[in-house]
Design a protein around this motif. Sequence first.
Motif, short mmCIF file in Angstrom:
data_model
loop_
_atom_site.label_atom_id
_atom_site.label_comp_id
_atom_site.label_asym_id
_atom_site.label_seq_id
_atom_site.Cartn_x
_atom_site.Cartn_y
_atom_site.Cartn_z
N TRP A 185 32.19 38.65 33.03
CA TRP A 185 33.32 38.12 34.03
C TRP A 185 32.17 37.10 34.76
O TRP A 185 31.06 37.41 35.06
CB TRP A 185 33.98 39.17 34.76
N GLN A 186 32.72 36.17 35.49
CA GLN A 186 31.97 35.20 36.15
C GLN A 186 32.22 35.09 37.60
O GLN A 186 31.18 34.99 38.42
CB GLN A 186 32.09 33.69 35.69
N LYS A 187 33.59 35.40 38.06
CA LYS A 187 33.99 35.06 39.42
C LYS A 187 35.18 36.07 39.83
O LYS A 187 36.04 36.02 38.92
CB LYS A 187 34.46 33.71 39.42
N LEU A 188 35.03 36.80 40.80
CA LEU A 188 36.42 37.40 41.29
C LEU A 188 37.00 36.79 42.49
O LEU A 188 36.31 36.41 43.39
CB LEU A 188 35.79 38.92 41.71
N SER A 189 38.44 36.60 42.48
CA SER A 189 39.06 36.02 43.77
C SER A 189 39.95 37.32 43.95
O SER A 189 40.58 37.81 43.09
CB SER A 189 39.81 34.98 43.12
N LEU A 190 40.23 37.26 45.36
CA LEU A 190 41.27 38.27 45.82
C LEU A 190 42.79 37.59 45.84
O LEU A 190 42.55 36.42 46.49
CB LEU A 190 40.89 39.01 46.93
N SER A 191 43.76 38.17 45.51
CA SER A 191 45.01 37.68 45.47
C SER A 191 45.83 38.59 46.52
O SER A 191 45.80 39.64 46.44
CB SER A 191 45.57 37.48 44.05
N SER A 192 46.79 37.72 47.10
CA SER A 192 47.77 38.61 48.00
C SER A 192 49.16 38.26 47.26
O SER A 192 50.17 38.31 48.27
CB SER A 192 47.71 38.11 49.40
N ALA A 193 49.38 37.89 46.03
CA ALA A 193 50.64 37.53 45.48
C ALA A 193 51.59 38.69 45.49
O ALA A 193 51.03 39.99 45.33
CB ALA A 193 50.54 37.39 43.94
N ASP A 194 52.90 38.43 45.53
CA ASP A 194 54.03 39.41 45.83
C ASP A 194 54.17 39.99 44.41
O ASP A 194 54.83 41.13 44.17
CB ASP A 194 55.08 38.95 46.60
N THR A 195 53.87 39.27 43.17
CA THR A 195 54.56 39.46 42.08
C THR A 195 53.29 39.66 40.99
O THR A 195 54.00 40.04 39.85
CB THR A 195 55.47 38.25 41.68
N ARG A 196 52.25 39.74 41.12
CA ARG A 196 51.21 39.82 40.15
C ARG A 196 50.12 40.78 40.74
O ARG A 196 49.69 40.55 41.79
CB ARG A 196 50.38 38.60 39.77
N TRP A 197 49.71 41.56 39.77
CA TRP A 197 48.64 42.55 40.17
C TRP A 197 47.27 41.77 39.78
O TRP A 197 46.08 42.37 40.42
CB TRP A 197 48.61 43.72 39.35
N GLY A 198 47.26 40.98 38.77
CA GLY A 198 46.07 40.24 38.39
C GLY A 198 46.23 39.23 37.31
O GLY A 198 47.18 39.38 36.55
N SER A 199 45.06 38.66 36.86
CA SER A 199 44.98 37.42 35.86
C SER A 199 43.72 37.18 35.52
O SER A 199 42.78 37.52 36.31
CB SER A 199 45.72 36.47 36.56
N ALA A 200 43.30 36.73 34.23
CA ALA A 200 42.09 36.37 33.79
C ALA A 200 42.34 35.09 33.30
O ALA A 200 43.20 34.56 32.52
CB ALA A 200 41.65 37.45 32.87
N SER A 201 41.21 34.23 33.33
CA SER A 201 41.00 32.96 32.51
C SER A 201 39.78 33.01 31.47
O SER A 201 38.94 33.75 31.75
CB SER A 201 40.57 32.00 33.71
N ALA A 202 39.95 32.34 30.63
CA ALA A 202 39.04 32.14 29.54
C ALA A 202 37.59 31.84 29.98
O ALA A 202 36.51 32.31 29.19
CB ALA A 202 39.46 31.35 28.50
#
Length: 321
Positions: free
Chosen positions: A240-257
């Motif tokens: 993995w290259q980079k971690l971002s923190l999200s405060s979205a109400d509908t998603r726990w996480g996501s990943a990009s290629a």
Amino acid sequence: MLQLLLDLFADAADARAPVAPMLPVSPERETAAVSNASGQPESSAQAATLKIADGPAIDLNDALLPAQFEHPRANRTIRFSHAHVAYEFKRGKRRTIGFQVGADGLTVSAPRWTPLGEVDAALREKERWIVTKLREARERHARLEAARIEWREGAEIPFLGEPVVLVIDPRQRHGRGGAVLVPGDAALPGVPTMALHIGLPQTASAEQLRDTAQAWLMRQARRLFTERLDHFAPQLGVRWQKLSLSSADTRWGSASADGSIRLNWRLIHFRQPVIDYVVVHELAHLREMNHSPRFWQHVEDILPDYAERREQLKGELVPRW
């Protein structure tokens, strides 16, 4: 002194990089398309039972008193055998009659040419589904309200699945606006074993207390998520290259290629096995950018009990901020 604010989001990922399907938070609403423009049902009514949290399943036929449900923008009503429902009715460019149950209640959408009698018939066809979903939405709302945090000294917030009591401590060594976790008295039953001492004056507002506690939680989230990403990535054979923190109400996480991982900081409220499931789920997307059987095999190779952890995640209640 610990840094008060986190860098919540790193530079945006390359817009051209494929993005894996996001891991969703439990849905806030349910929808169903139930009939065509002529009023013929597209699917049969689904028999349903109501499952009260921590209680037995109850057949709707056992209800003794009709329940009352009212949408804030209700413009039509229907009387079912076990419920009176005031719902929002809309017409538009669509081919079917559709139902949507959300936090506000029931919304019915229909083609412009559909007679109201056909709408009523479709409602009665899906009576069990509608009433069940309305009851579930009401129960969920009640649980969410019960989980609302009252920002004051002595309030509790969940941290890694355990309650932490908030203590306003102007003298704590991390200074004004800082926070430090202090062990509590484990010998007292029912008393949180951890306290978060917050360096604010006793006159601090609820907003100040909330913002300082949130900043501390986000720091812990970044630290723990980084540690778990580093732990599981070699096992999956990915980087993995980079971690971002999200405060979205509908998603726990996501990943990009490109190796970018985004995780919801509110996961820090939950127990580590649940957090680990989300981390492994997103890292596995660096192997398979889909939810194919091969993807789930990668997850299972690391977490043989992933299905159980996934169900635990669905059952978690996010505190209301």
